[in-house]
Design an enzyme around this catalytic site. Structure first.
Site, PDB file in Angstrom:
ATOM      1  N   ASN A  58       0.194  -4.899  -0.314  1.00 43.62           N
ATOM      2  CA  ASN A  58      -0.148  -4.240   0.940  1.00 43.62           C
ATOM      3  C   ASN A  58      -1.317  -4.992   1.587  1.00 43.62           C
ATOM      4  O   ASN A  58      -2.334  -5.232   0.926  1.00 43.62           O
ATOM      5  CB  ASN A  58      -0.566  -2.794   0.609  1.00 43.62           C
ATOM      6  CG  ASN A  58      -0.652  -1.885   1.804  1.00 43.62           C
ATOM      7  OD1 ASN A  58       0.083  -2.051   2.778  1.00 43.62           O
ATOM      8  ND2 ASN A  58      -1.540  -0.899   1.739  1.00 43.62           N
ATOM      9  N   GLU A  59      -1.120  -5.411   2.831  1.00 45.23           N
ATOM     10  CA  GLU A  59      -2.236  -5.938   3.649  1.00 45.23           C
ATOM     11  C   GLU A  59      -2.899  -7.186   3.070  1.00 45.23           C
ATOM     12  O   GLU A  59      -4.118  -7.236   2.903  1.00 45.23           O
ATOM     13  CB  GLU A  59      -3.282  -4.830   3.866  1.00 45.23           C
ATOM     14  CG  GLU A  59      -2.686  -3.579   4.495  1.00 45.23           C
ATOM     15  CD  GLU A  59      -3.714  -2.485   4.755  1.00 45.23           C
ATOM     16  OE1 GLU A  59      -4.880  -2.634   4.351  1.00 45.23           O
ATOM     17  OE2 GLU A  59      -3.345  -1.474   5.391  1.00 45.23           O
TER      18      GLU A  59
ATOM     19  N   MET B 239       0.358   6.798  -5.766  1.00 48.99           N
ATOM     20  CA  MET B 239       0.997   5.704  -6.510  1.00 48.99           C
ATOM     21  C   MET B 239       0.199   4.414  -6.363  1.00 48.99           C
ATOM     22  O   MET B 239       0.664   3.336  -6.727  1.00 48.99           O
ATOM     23  CB  MET B 239       2.444   5.507  -6.058  1.00 48.99           C
ATOM     24  CG  MET B 239       3.362   6.636  -6.507  1.00 48.99           C
ATOM     25  SD  MET B 239       5.098   6.284  -6.180  1.00 48.99           S
ATOM     26  CE  MET B 239       5.836   7.831  -6.723  1.00 48.99           C
ATOM     27  N   LYS B 240      -0.996   4.533  -5.806  1.00 46.42           N
ATOM     28  CA  LYS B 240      -1.864   3.351  -5.676  1.00 46.42           C
ATOM     29  C   LYS B 240      -2.563   3.087  -7.008  1.00 46.42           C
ATOM     30  O   LYS B 240      -2.733   3.986  -7.836  1.00 46.42           O
ATOM     31  CB  LYS B 240      -2.888   3.581  -4.566  1.00 46.42           C
ATOM     32  CG  LYS B 240      -2.263   3.609  -3.171  1.00 46.42           C
ATOM     33  CD  LYS B 240      -3.261   4.026  -2.108  1.00 46.42           C
ATOM     34  CE  LYS B 240      -2.601   4.090  -0.727  1.00 46.42           C
ATOM     35  NZ  LYS B 240      -3.457   4.727   0.283  1.00 46.42           N
TER      36      LYS B 240
ATOM     37  N   TRP C  11       2.921   9.126   8.743  1.00 43.26           N
ATOM     38  CA  TRP C  11       1.824   9.055   7.767  1.00 43.26           C
ATOM     39  C   TRP C  11       1.095  10.396   7.683  1.00 43.26           C
ATOM     40  O   TRP C  11      -0.093  10.511   8.001  1.00 43.26           O
ATOM     41  CB  TRP C  11       0.891   7.885   8.087  1.00 43.26           C
ATOM     42  CG  TRP C  11       0.188   7.407   6.845  1.00 43.26           C
ATOM     43  CD1 TRP C  11      -1.159   7.378   6.622  1.00 43.26           C
ATOM     44  CD2 TRP C  11       0.805   6.889   5.655  1.00 43.26           C
ATOM     45  NE1 TRP C  11      -1.412   6.906   5.352  1.00 43.26           N
ATOM     46  CE2 TRP C  11      -0.223   6.587   4.740  1.00 43.26           C
ATOM     47  CE3 TRP C  11       2.129   6.662   5.258  1.00 43.26           C
ATOM     48  CZ2 TRP C  11       0.021   6.071   3.460  1.00 43.26           C
ATOM     49  CZ3 TRP C  11       2.378   6.152   3.979  1.00 43.26           C
ATOM     50  CH2 TRP C  11       1.329   5.860   3.112  1.00 43.26           C
TER      51      TRP C  11
ATOM     52  N   GLU D 235       4.355   3.727   8.301  1.00 43.51           N
ATOM     53  CA  GLU D 235       3.184   4.633   8.334  1.00 43.51           C
ATOM     54  C   GLU D 235       2.893   5.054   9.777  1.00 43.51           C
ATOM     55  O   GLU D 235       1.803   4.834  10.299  1.00 43.51           O
ATOM     56  CB  GLU D 235       1.949   3.929   7.753  1.00 43.51           C
ATOM     57  CG  GLU D 235       2.148   3.418   6.345  1.00 43.51           C
ATOM     58  CD  GLU D 235       0.930   2.734   5.745  1.00 43.51           C
ATOM     59  OE1 GLU D 235      -0.177   2.853   6.306  1.00 43.51           O
ATOM     60  OE2 GLU D 235       1.091   2.067   4.711  1.00 43.51           O
TER      61      GLU D 235
ATOM     62  N   ASN E  97      -1.342   8.412  -1.410  1.00 43.48           N
ATOM     63  CA  ASN E  97      -2.323   7.717  -2.253  1.00 43.48           C
ATOM     64  C   ASN E  97      -1.932   7.617  -3.718  1.00 43.48           C
ATOM     65  O   ASN E  97      -2.375   6.701  -4.418  1.00 43.48           O
ATOM     66  CB  ASN E  97      -3.676   8.448  -2.179  1.00 43.48           C
ATOM     67  CG  ASN E  97      -4.323   8.270  -0.814  1.00 43.48           C
ATOM     68  OD1 ASN E  97      -4.574   7.150  -0.366  1.00 43.48           O
ATOM     69  ND2 ASN E  97      -4.577   9.381  -0.134  1.00 43.48           N
TER      70      ASN E  97
HETATM   71  C1  XIL Z   1      -4.846   5.775   3.488  1.00 43.48           C
HETATM   72  C2  XIL Z   1      -4.691   7.241   3.163  1.00 43.48           C
HETATM   73  O1  XIL Z   1      -3.993   7.861   4.216  1.00 43.48           O
HETATM   74  C3  XIL Z   1      -6.038   7.872   2.967  1.00 43.48           C
HETATM   75  O2  XIL Z   1      -5.892   9.197   2.489  1.00 43.48           O
HETATM   76  C4  XIL Z   1      -6.861   7.058   1.963  1.00 43.48           C
HETATM   77  O3  XIL Z   1      -8.173   7.568   1.905  1.00 43.48           O
HETATM   78  C5  XIL Z   1      -6.900   5.600   2.324  1.00 43.48           C
HETATM   79  O4  XIL Z   1      -5.587   5.124   2.494  1.00 43.48           O
HETATM   80  N1  XIL Z   1      -2.724   1.559   5.318  1.00 43.48           N
HETATM   81  C6  XIL Z   1      -2.070   1.894   4.157  1.00 43.48           C
HETATM   82  C7  XIL Z   1      -2.253   3.236   3.591  1.00 43.48           C
HETATM   83  O5  XIL Z   1      -1.254   1.114   3.662  1.00 43.48           O
HETATM   84  O6  XIL Z   1      -2.167   3.256   2.191  1.00 43.48           O
HETATM   85  C8  XIL Z   1      -3.544   3.861   4.023  1.00 43.48           C
HETATM   86  O7  XIL Z   1      -3.572   5.199   3.571  1.00 43.48           O
HETATM   87  C9  XIL Z   1      -3.699   3.797   5.525  1.00 43.48           C
HETATM   88  C10 XIL Z   1      -3.701   2.379   5.981  1.00 43.48           C
END
Ligand code: XIL
Length: 360
Positions: A171-172, A89-90, A321, A274, A87
C-alpha cells in the site's frame, strides 16, 4: 397518509432485496425521520440496496467491533456484498512479534463474511503507516529483516487462504513525484521489494488476487504512470486499487478516466478501493447543507458512471471507506465533513441515491 404508505412499501422492499443469502434484518433503520422525502432533504428513503442494484461488488470498510453491533451489521448486510478491514488486517494489528500473530479481529470479519456470503478484500499486507514496533525498530541485518517480512506475508496469506478473495500486497509505495517512498521496507530491502512481496504472496496462495493500492492515482498522472511502470515489471499482479479519496470538484472525471485507462490497457483489474468525498475542504460548512449533499450525490453518480465504463472483466468493484459520516477517518485528519453515504443515525443520504441511479 400517502407518504406513510410509500415509506412502508420501501421498508418492505428493502427487507426483501437484501444481498445476503442468510438471515434478513428488519427495515430501514432511521429512515422514518425522512417521511416527507422533500426535494430539499439531505436524506431519502431508498427503493433499492447498493449491492442489489450493482452489476459488480460494492464494499465498505469495517471493523470487527462495528460488525458486532446488530444495527450496524444489518445495514452492512443489506447494502454491501464486499468488506475490507479498515485497519484490522494491517500489520500493526496482526503482527504481535516475529512469528507471533493476533488473528482475532481479522477472523471475526471473515466470520461475518462467511455467514453473510460477502467477499473479503484483504488490506493491506505492507503499509508504512501500520508498523508493529519490532518492524519500526528492527535491529538485525537486512537479510534478517527480509526473511521476517517474507515469513509475515506468507503466514497471513496462508491463514486467510480461501477466505480472502484478494490482497492489497503493498500500500502506498510511491511518492507524488513518482519516486519510491522512503519506507522501512525500501531501506532494508531495496527498490525491488514490492515485486518480491508480490511473488511471496503468490507462492503462498496461487488463487488469491493481488493488488497494488495507492492514493492520488486519479489526480496525479505522474504517480499513476510510476505505478504502471512499477507494475509492468512483475507478473503476479492482478489489479490496482485506486483509493479515491476525492473532493466534489476534483479530480475531474476526465483525469480519473485517463488514470483508469492506463491500468485497464495493461489488462489490470481496477478497484475503487477507498471512496470518500470531502465536501468541506475549505472548512466553510458547520452543517451539511442540501446543496453540499446534492453536489455529493451528483459527484458519486459521475464517479460510478465512470467506473461503469471499465470492461466488466476488469471491474473488481467499488468500496466506500466507512459506513457513516461520523466514523470517517477524514474527520480526525481534516475536521468537520460528511464524506460517506449514511448519517450517524443510519439514515440514507441522497449520496446513496446518486450511486444507485448510476447503477441502474
Ligand atoms: C486509515 C483508517 O481509516 C484509519 O482508521 C487509520 O487510523 C489510518 O488508516 N489509505 C489507506 C487506508 O490505505 O488504510 C487508510 O485507512 C486511509 C488512507
Amino acid at each position: 397518509m400517502k407518504t406513510t404508505v410509500k415509506t412502508i412499501c420501501n421498508f418492505i422492499l428493502i427487507a426483501v432485496i437484501s444481498c445476503s443469502n442468510s438471515e434478513r434484518q428488519g427495515g430501514i433503520t432511521g429512515s422514518s425521520a425522512n417521511r416527507d422525502n422533500q426535494e430539499t432533504e439531505i436524506t431519502y428513503v431508498p427503493g433499492m440496496s447498493l449491492c442489489k442494484a450493482a452489476s459488480y461488488p460494492v464494499g465498505v470498510a469495517v471493523s470487527a467491533e462495528k460488525l458486532g453491533d446488530s444495527r450496524y451489521a444489518g445495514v452492512v448486510r443489506r447494502e454491501f456484498n464486499s468488506v475490507t478491514a479498515e485497519n484490522q488486517m494491517k500489520m500493526a494489528y496482526i503482527s504481535v512479534a516475529p512469528g507471533k500473530y493476533d488473528w482475532e479481529r481479522a477472523d471475526a470479519i471473515v466470520a461475518y463474511a462467511e455467514k453473510n456470503n460477502t467477499r473479503v478484500h484483504g488490506h493491506a499486507l505492507l503499509w508504512h503507516e501500520s508498523l508493529p514496533p519490532w518492524v519500526e525498530n528492527f535491529e538485525g541485518t537486512d537479510e534478517e529483516f527480509e526473511a521476517e517480512i517474507k515469513t509475515y506475508i506468507q503466514a497471513v496469506v496462508e491463514h486467510f487462504k480461501g477466505k480472502v478473495a484478494s490482497w492489497d500486497v503493498v500500500n502506498e509505495a510511491i511518492e507524488e513525484d513518482g519516486s519510491w517512498r522512503n519506507t522501512v521496507f525500501l531501506q532494508h530491502m531495496g527498490e525491488d521489494y514490492v515485486a518480491r512481496c508480490f511473488r511471496w504472496a503468490r507462492e503462498a496462495d496461487p488463487g488469491v488476487l493481488l493488488f497494488y493500492n495507492d492514493f492520488n492515482l486519479s489526480s496525479n498522472p505522474v504517480k499513476a504512470q510510476a505505478a504502471a511502470d512499477m507494475l509492468k515489471g512483475f507478473l503476479p499482479v492482478d489489479g490496482v486499487g485506486m483509493q479515491m479519496h476525492i473532493q466534489v470538484e476534483t479530480p475531474a472525471i476526465s483525469k480519473i478516466a485517463d488514470a483508469v485507462n492506463i491500468f485497464t490497457e495493461m489488462g489490470l483489474i481496477v478497484h475503487f478501493s477507498e471512496i470518500d468525498t470531502r465536501l468541506n475542504a475549505d472548512d466553510k460548512l458547520t452543517e451539511l447543507t442540501y446543496e453540499a449533499a446534492l453536489a455529493q450525490e451528483n459527484r458519486l453518480g459521475e464517479i460510478v458512471d465512470m467506473y461503469n465504463t471499465i470492461p466488466e472483466s476488469q471491474q473488481y468493484g467499488i468500496t466506500f471507506w466507512g459506513l457513516r459520516d461520523n466514523e470517517s477517518w477524514l474527520l480526525s485528519r481534516y475536521g468537520t465533513d460528511w464524506p460517506l453515504l449514511f448519517t450517524e443515525t443510519y439514515e440514507y443520504k441522497i449520496a446513496h441515491r446518486g450511486v444507485i441511479r448510476a447503477f441502474e
